[in-house]
Scaffold this active site. Structure first.
Site, short mmCIF file in Angstrom:
data_model
loop_
_atom_site.label_atom_id
_atom_site.label_comp_id
_atom_site.label_asym_id
_atom_site.label_seq_id
_atom_site.Cartn_x
_atom_site.Cartn_y
_atom_site.Cartn_z
N LEU A 255 0.87 -1.18 0.00
CA LEU A 255 0.00 0.00 0.00
C LEU A 255 0.90 1.22 0.00
CD1 LEU A 255 -2.75 -0.94 2.64
CD2 LEU A 255 -2.98 -0.92 0.15
N ASP A 256 0.56 2.21 -0.81
CA ASP A 256 1.43 3.39 -0.86
C ASP A 256 1.38 4.14 0.47
OD1 ASP A 256 -0.75 5.44 -0.95
OD2 ASP A 256 -1.20 4.46 -2.85
N VAL A 257 2.25 5.08 0.62
CA VAL A 257 2.45 5.73 1.90
C VAL A 257 1.20 6.48 2.36
CG1 VAL A 257 3.37 7.83 0.85
CG2 VAL A 257 4.05 7.22 3.18
#
Length: 392
Positions: A255-257
């Site tokens: 999952l991106d930041v």
């Protein structure tokens, strides 16, 4: 005979003739009975009363509370006599016998083999039993790179680099082939001069509610890693599992930041590859919070898909959720199955919408628990693993 004659006389007094009307049978029986009783009274016949049953004789209680034990002895003349009390020699023998038994138990409990708290040696099994266990339950030899990664040395790719650099020895010889089959319980493996543990760490599986601002990798110093949320768990591992190596955790997928929500953390590479492979066809559900209003045309644009990494991606479902009083912004429920990098964000951006926040709430049939707070993790049971598509 006298009673029978009296009964016959009483019957004759009824003066019943052939032409007279016969009495019912019950009246006839009553008349005969009354005549018999009157005749018995007139003749003076009497019956003796039944004898009472003899009462069981109960011995009088002894004044002393000692048990009565009959004892036969030979007197001085050689005759056998019966004593009303037990022999003193016999009573002393009984006392000594009970004392000796208690002493044996105490000795056994204090210094014997069954003393609690003293570890006993493991039983020695036969060759047939060991062969049966090894053939059916013991894990077969695995690739050297996989063993190093499972032992927590490094990732699979970094373990291969260590092997190519000649920093790994197997049974005293340098091994440069990552595909070499080894058994940590039998083979002696050294990495950078340190002995690899014979026992591999157990497989662990967690569901993590990732907060915003964390990345799903080891990360750099200035960036926080989602794996750092397991620091307390790893610190207490040795205390909870003495003698067992610590597992090397990693995330399944990413999952991106700026995306929050459900992500799986484990140390089982086979499990990670199976559920993250495109052949698993696991759907993933996201809740996208949009800044501004969402029109019907924009919903159609999202449902038609967009090109991500050179592949045209079409979502499985796009739905506008009803507004809630505590959430003023519009929310979209988007379900995808390919899971390409930034796929949901690209779908929303292609429709001309501005993303405010994004949260993943479901993978396969496993949904993020509602009581799992941000930054918290929960261990997965067998039912949850099956919901994620784990077939083993």
């Amino acid at each position: 005979m006298a009673a029978i004659a009296a009964a016959a006389a009483a019957f004759s007094t009824l003066n019943l003739s052939r032409t007279s009307v016969f009495l019912p049978r019950c009246h006839l029986r009553r008349a005969i009975t009354s005549s018999l009783s009157s005749a018995t009274t007139e003749l003076g016949a009497k019956f003796a009363a039944p004898k009472p049953k003899p009462k069981a004789h109960k011995p009088a209680p002894r004044e002393d509370s000692e048990q009565f034990i009959p004892w036969t002895v030979n007197d001085e003349s050689g005759d056998v006599t019966l004593k009303t009390t037990s022999s003193e020699r016999f009573l002393r023998a009984v006392v000594n016998e009970s004392t000796q038994r208690k002493k044996k138990k105490e000795d056994r409990g204090s210094g014997g083999k069954d003393k609690p708290g003293v570890p006993t040696a493991e039983p020695k099994y036969s060759k047939a039993a060991r062969r049966f266990y090894n053939e059916r339950f013991r894990e077969p030899p695995q690739r050297l790179a996989k063993v190093l990664a499972a032992a927590g040395v490094a990732s699979r790719r970094s373990s291969e680099e260590l092997i190519f650099q000649g920093k790994v020895t197997v049974n005293g010889s340098v091994c440069n082939t990552p595909q070499t089959r080894v058994d940590p319980a039998k083979d002696i493996i050294y990495v950078n001069g340190g002995r690899l543990a014979k026992k591999l760490p157990p497989k662990v599986y967690f569901a993590l509610n990732k907060p915003k601002g964390y990345i799903c990798s080891a990360g750099e110093k200035e960036t926080k890693s989602a794996l750092s949320l397991f620091d307390d768990f790893m610190k207490t591992w040795t205390k909870r599992n003495p003698g067992t190596p610590k597992p090397r955790l990693f995330t399944v997928g990413r999952l991106d930041v700026n995306t929050t929500g459900l992500i799986i953390v484990t140390n089982d590479g086979e499990f990670a590859n199976q559920i993250s492979h495109p052949s698993s066809n696991l759907s993933k559900e996201y809740i996208a919070t949009i800044s501004g209003a969402v029109s019907k045309r924009q919903l159609i644009a999202i449902s038609e898909g967009t090109v991500v990494e050179g592949v045209h991606c079409i979502p499985d479902l796009v739905e506008l959720l009803p507004r809630q009083p505590d959430i003023p912004r519009a929310r979209l429920r988007i379900v995808v199955h390919e899971g390409r990098n930034h796929e949901v964000r690209e779908l929303v951006k292609n429709a001309g919408l501005q993303m405010h926040s994004l949260k993943r709430v479901r993978i396969g049939a496993f949904r993020l628990p509602t009581d799992l707070g941000l930054g918290k993790h929960q261990e997965l049971n067998a039912a949850s693993l099956r919901a994620l598509g784990w077939k083993t």
